[in-house]
Design a protein around this motif. Structure first.
Motif, PDB file in Angstrom:
ATOM      1  N   LEU A   1      57.055  63.628  42.102  1.00  0.00           N
ATOM      2  CA  LEU A   1      57.778  63.855  40.850  1.00  0.00           C
ATOM      3  C   LEU A   1      56.927  63.569  39.608  1.00  0.00           C
ATOM      4  N   LYS A   2      55.796  62.884  39.807  1.00  0.00           N
ATOM      5  CA  LYS A   2      54.907  62.582  38.676  1.00  0.00           C
ATOM      6  C   LYS A   2      53.819  63.646  38.484  1.00  0.00           C
ATOM      7  N   ARG A   3      53.840  64.664  39.339  1.00  0.00           N
ATOM      8  CA  ARG A   3      52.752  65.651  39.312  1.00  0.00           C
ATOM      9  C   ARG A   3      52.725  66.503  38.048  1.00  0.00           C
ATOM     10  N   ASP A   4      53.889  66.807  37.527  1.00  0.00           N
ATOM     11  CA  ASP A   4      53.949  67.708  36.364  1.00  0.00           C
ATOM     12  C   ASP A   4      54.977  67.183  35.366  1.00  0.00           C
ATOM     13  N   LYS A   5      54.496  66.775  34.214  1.00  0.00           N
ATOM     14  CA  LYS A   5      55.385  66.199  33.198  1.00  0.00           C
ATOM     15  C   LYS A   5      56.358  67.229  32.620  1.00  0.00           C
ATOM     16  N   ARG A   6      56.069  68.490  32.837  1.00  0.00           N
ATOM     17  CA  ARG A   6      56.944  69.543  32.267  1.00  0.00           C
ATOM     18  C   ARG A   6      58.222  69.743  33.087  1.00  0.00           C
ATOM     19  N   TRP A   7      58.235  69.200  34.309  1.00  0.00           N
ATOM     20  CA  TRP A   7      59.423  69.381  35.145  1.00  0.00           C
ATOM     21  C   TRP A   7      60.621  68.656  34.539  1.00  0.00           C
ATOM     22  N   GLY A   8      61.743  69.363  34.495  1.00  0.00           N
ATOM     23  CA  GLY A   8      62.978  68.758  33.991  1.00  0.00           C
ATOM     24  C   GLY A   8      63.762  68.113  35.126  1.00  0.00           C
ATOM     25  N   SER A   9      64.948  67.599  34.819  1.00  0.00           N
ATOM     26  CA  SER A   9      65.750  66.885  35.824  1.00  0.00           C
ATOM     27  C   SER A   9      66.160  67.808  36.974  1.00  0.00           C
ATOM     28  N   ARG A  10      66.420  69.072  36.670  1.00  0.00           N
ATOM     29  CA  ARG A  10      66.811  70.015  37.735  1.00  0.00           C
ATOM     30  C   ARG A  10      65.645  70.264  38.698  1.00  0.00           C
ATOM     31  N   ASP A  11      64.439  70.387  38.136  1.00  0.00           N
ATOM     32  CA  ASP A  11      63.246  70.591  38.982  1.00  0.00           C
ATOM     33  C   ASP A  11      63.034  69.388  39.895  1.00  0.00           C
ATOM     34  N   ARG A  12      63.164  68.201  39.326  1.00  0.00           N
ATOM     35  CA  ARG A  12      62.949  66.976  40.094  1.00  0.00           C
ATOM     36  C   ARG A  12      64.002  66.828  41.195  1.00  0.00           C
ATOM     37  N   SER A  13      65.230  67.161  40.844  1.00  0.00           N
ATOM     38  CA  SER A  13      66.322  67.100  41.848  1.00  0.00           C
ATOM     39  C   SER A  13      66.035  68.059  42.992  1.00  0.00           C
ATOM     40  N   PHE A  14      65.544  69.265  42.649  1.00  0.00           N
ATOM     41  CA  PHE A  14      65.237  70.251  43.692  1.00  0.00           C
ATOM     42  C   PHE A  14      64.209  69.689  44.670  1.00  0.00           C
ATOM     43  N   ILE A  15      63.134  69.099  44.145  1.00  0.00           N
ATOM     44  CA  ILE A  15      62.072  68.560  45.015  1.00  0.00           C
ATOM     45  C   ILE A  15      62.619  67.434  45.886  1.00  0.00           C
ATOM     46  N   ALA A  16      63.271  66.461  45.256  1.00  0.00           N
ATOM     47  CA  ALA A  16      63.765  65.287  45.997  1.00  0.00           C
ATOM     48  C   ALA A  16      64.786  65.694  47.058  1.00  0.00           C
ATOM     49  N   GLU A  17      65.773  66.479  46.668  1.00  0.00           N
ATOM     50  CA  GLU A  17      66.853  66.822  47.596  1.00  0.00           C
ATOM     51  C   GLU A  17      66.381  67.744  48.716  1.00  0.00           C
ATOM     52  N   THR A  18      65.444  68.648  48.399  1.00  0.00           N
ATOM     53  CA  THR A  18      64.933  69.556  49.432  1.00  0.00           C
ATOM     54  C   THR A  18      64.101  68.793  50.456  1.00  0.00           C
ATOM     55  N   VAL A  19      63.237  67.899  49.980  1.00  0.00           N
ATOM     56  CA  VAL A  19      62.435  67.093  50.914  1.00  0.00           C
ATOM     57  C   VAL A  19      63.352  66.260  51.808  1.00  0.00           C
ATOM     58  N   TYR A  20      64.311  65.557  51.206  1.00  0.00           N
ATOM     59  CA  TYR A  20      65.225  64.731  52.007  1.00  0.00           C
ATOM     60  C   TYR A  20      66.007  65.583  53.007  1.00  0.00           C
ATOM     61  N   ASP A  21      66.442  66.766  52.583  1.00  0.00           N
ATOM     62  CA  ASP A  21      67.186  67.660  53.470  1.00  0.00           C
ATOM     63  C   ASP A  21      66.350  68.048  54.691  1.00  0.00           C
ATOM     64  N   ILE A  22      65.117  68.454  54.440  1.00  0.00           N
ATOM     65  CA  ILE A  22      64.269  68.918  55.547  1.00  0.00           C
ATOM     66  C   ILE A  22      63.857  67.747  56.441  1.00  0.00           C
ATOM     67  N   VAL A  23      63.656  66.567  55.844  1.00  0.00           N
ATOM     68  CA  VAL A  23      63.370  65.373  56.658  1.00  0.00           C
ATOM     69  C   VAL A  23      64.585  65.043  57.532  1.00  0.00           C
ATOM     70  N   ARG A  24      65.768  65.089  56.914  1.00  0.00           N
ATOM     71  CA  ARG A  24      67.011  64.744  57.628  1.00  0.00           C
ATOM     72  C   ARG A  24      67.244  65.680  58.815  1.00  0.00           C
ATOM     73  N   TRP A  25      66.989  66.973  58.618  1.00  0.00           N
ATOM     74  CA  TRP A  25      67.306  67.967  59.644  1.00  0.00           C
ATOM     75  C   TRP A  25      66.060  68.452  60.385  1.00  0.00           C
ATOM     76  N   LYS A  26      65.026  67.632  60.411  1.00  0.00           N
ATOM     77  CA  LYS A  26      63.736  68.046  60.987  1.00  0.00           C
ATOM     78  C   LYS A  26      63.867  68.620  62.401  1.00  0.00           C
ATOM     79  N   ARG A  27      64.547  67.914  63.265  1.00  0.00           N
ATOM     80  CA  ARG A  27      64.604  68.382  64.657  1.00  0.00           C
ATOM     81  C   ARG A  27      65.342  69.721  64.764  1.00  0.00           C
ATOM     82  N   LEU A  28      66.465  69.825  64.079  1.00  0.00           N
ATOM     83  CA  LEU A  28      67.243  71.066  64.106  1.00  0.00           C
ATOM     84  C   LEU A  28      66.412  72.235  63.562  1.00  0.00           C
ATOM     85  N   TYR A  29      65.784  72.013  62.395  1.00  0.00           N
ATOM     86  CA  TYR A  29      65.010  73.098  61.771  1.00  0.00           C
ATOM     87  C   TYR A  29      63.797  73.478  62.618  1.00  0.00           C
TER      88      TYR A  29
END
Length: 404
Positions: A33-61
């Motif tokens: 989340l510190k990689r690009d200062k131009r990212w807004g809250s929606r961008d940061r949410s997308f990264i965090a939630e997508t990573v957690y989602d894919i980690v959570r469902w790793k075996r299924l995916y």
């Protein structure tokens, strides 16, 4: 929803570090989340939630994508394509995502969802253990609840603010929250937000603490003026709660084997205005021996499997190993045996874990009471908090009294 290349690449890079380098998801997300200062809250949410989602469902995916670890970069994009397809997101015309078999993904999802270990995306051993310890029905409901994203719950620091004052102050910073009836100090955010950037966080109005975790300190039945020892204090979430209940009166001795965690506790205590906390690193057995028969109350927030907090630490599903569970049970028994000696006659001790397994909870208390060290203690009360019943973390707490 339109996918942006730089955000997707940040997700892929983070997943590579978590899955292939063995790094912790929360720390890697913070770095990303510190990689690009131009990212807004929606961008940061997308990264965090997508990573957690894919980690959570790793075996299924991974089963759907028919890929195996270690994941190559093309295979990480395949996992991402599965995630996006199941979310109903249209894939862009990128080289990394070409030839994604959308229809096959949906078919495989329907087929695999009939088997719990795939549907809930857990290792075989964990599924077998859950059934053995909780029974088929309870485990099915519990693991489904633990796969939901955890809500953000705050504890109003009563040394500085009431829950109402906290709620009003958050509202003034455009963050909406509601009270929780069964948890007097708690408020839950209506939507996820970065509460750490608020002025009231810097002023110590609150701590982020799950509702189930907020049950532990009151369960110890502390009163102002007592001498309390928090034996596995860590960074001090429960220590600070105890200080607030005690109105800064009396003494709390916060112990831990990790000095860096106690340094963090000191910082947090200063911000919270908690002045009755003294930290001591357990660097030898003398630290415990000096405290024998001296405390009115003792809290053992024991190290555990952490299976009750999978909703906030989904990568623990993949990092946890059966051998660790065997070791941690031995550690829990040693801690109960050693740290119970700190209590004086008539005092009370709470043994707590963020695990849902009876072998780490009721089983440990039963073993302790049957042991030589447990003679003279009796079980006064216990609470079993399961995620599918509470909507919050899975927890266990037992209160013992020292009669002789």
């Amino acid at each position: 929803m339109r996918l942006h290349r730089n955000l997707v690449f940040a997700v892929i890079d983070t997943l590579n570090n978590v899955f292939n380098e063995g790094k912790y998801a929360d720390k890697e997300i913070s770095k990303a989340l510190k990689r690009d200062k131009r990212w807004g809250s929606r961008d940061r949410s997308f990264i965090a939630e997508t990573v957690y989602d894919i980690v959570r469902w790793k075996r299924l995916y991974a089963e759907i994508a028919e890929v195996k670890e270690p994941f190559s970069r093309p295979n990480l994009f395949r996992l991402f394509a599965v995630w996006a397809t199941l979310k109903g997101i249209q894939l862009p015309d990128w080289k990394q995502l070409e030839d994604t078999p959308t229809r096959r993904i949906k078919g495989r999802f329907d087929e695999l969802s009939k088997t719990r270990k795939f549907k809930e995306s857990i290792p075989d051993w964990m599924d077998e253990l859950g059934v053995k310890e909780l029974g088929e029905q309870k485990w099915t409901r519990e693991i489904a609840a633990l796969n939901q994203m955890a809500p953000v719950v705050l504890r109003a620091n009563s040394l500085k603010a009431t829950p109402k004052k906290l709620r009003d102050s958050l509202f003034a910073e455009s963050i909406e929250a509601h009270s929780l009836k069964k948890y007097p100090s708690a408020i839950e955010l209506d939507e996820r937000a970065n509460v750490f950037s608020t002025e009231i966080f810097k002023e110590g109005f609150f701590e982020v603490q799950d509702a189930s975790s907020q049950l532990v300190a009151p369960f110890l039945q502390v009163e102002p003026g007592m001498r309390v020892v928090d034996t596995c204090a860590g960074a001090g979430g429960k220590t600070l709660h105890l200080a607030a209940i005690m109105e800064n009166k009396g003494q709390i001795i916060a112990l831990d084997i990790y000095g860096n965690k106690l340094k963090e506790l000191k910082r947090r205590a200063k911000r919270a205005g908690a002045h009755n906390i003294e930290t001591r690193e357990i660097d030898s057995t003398k630290v415990i021996k000096k405290l024998h028969n001296s405390a009115d109350r003792v809290l053992i927030d024991a190290p555990c499997s952490g299976l009750g907090v999978l909703s906030r630490n989904p990568d623990a599903k993949w990092k946890l190993q059966p051998e660790f569970l065997e070791r941690i049970r031995n550690t829990q028994q040693e801690i109960l045996s050693d740290y119970s000696k700190i209590l004086k006659k008539g005092g009370k001790i709470v043994y707590a874990t963020c695990s849902i397994l009876p072998s780490e909870n009721q089983g440990q208390v039963k073993s302790f009471l049957a042991s030589e060290e447990g003679q003279g203690f009796s079980l006064e009360d216990e609470k079993i908090v399961l995620s599918h019943e509470s909507g919050y973390d899975g927890f266990y707490m037992a209160r013992l009294i020292k009669n002789t």
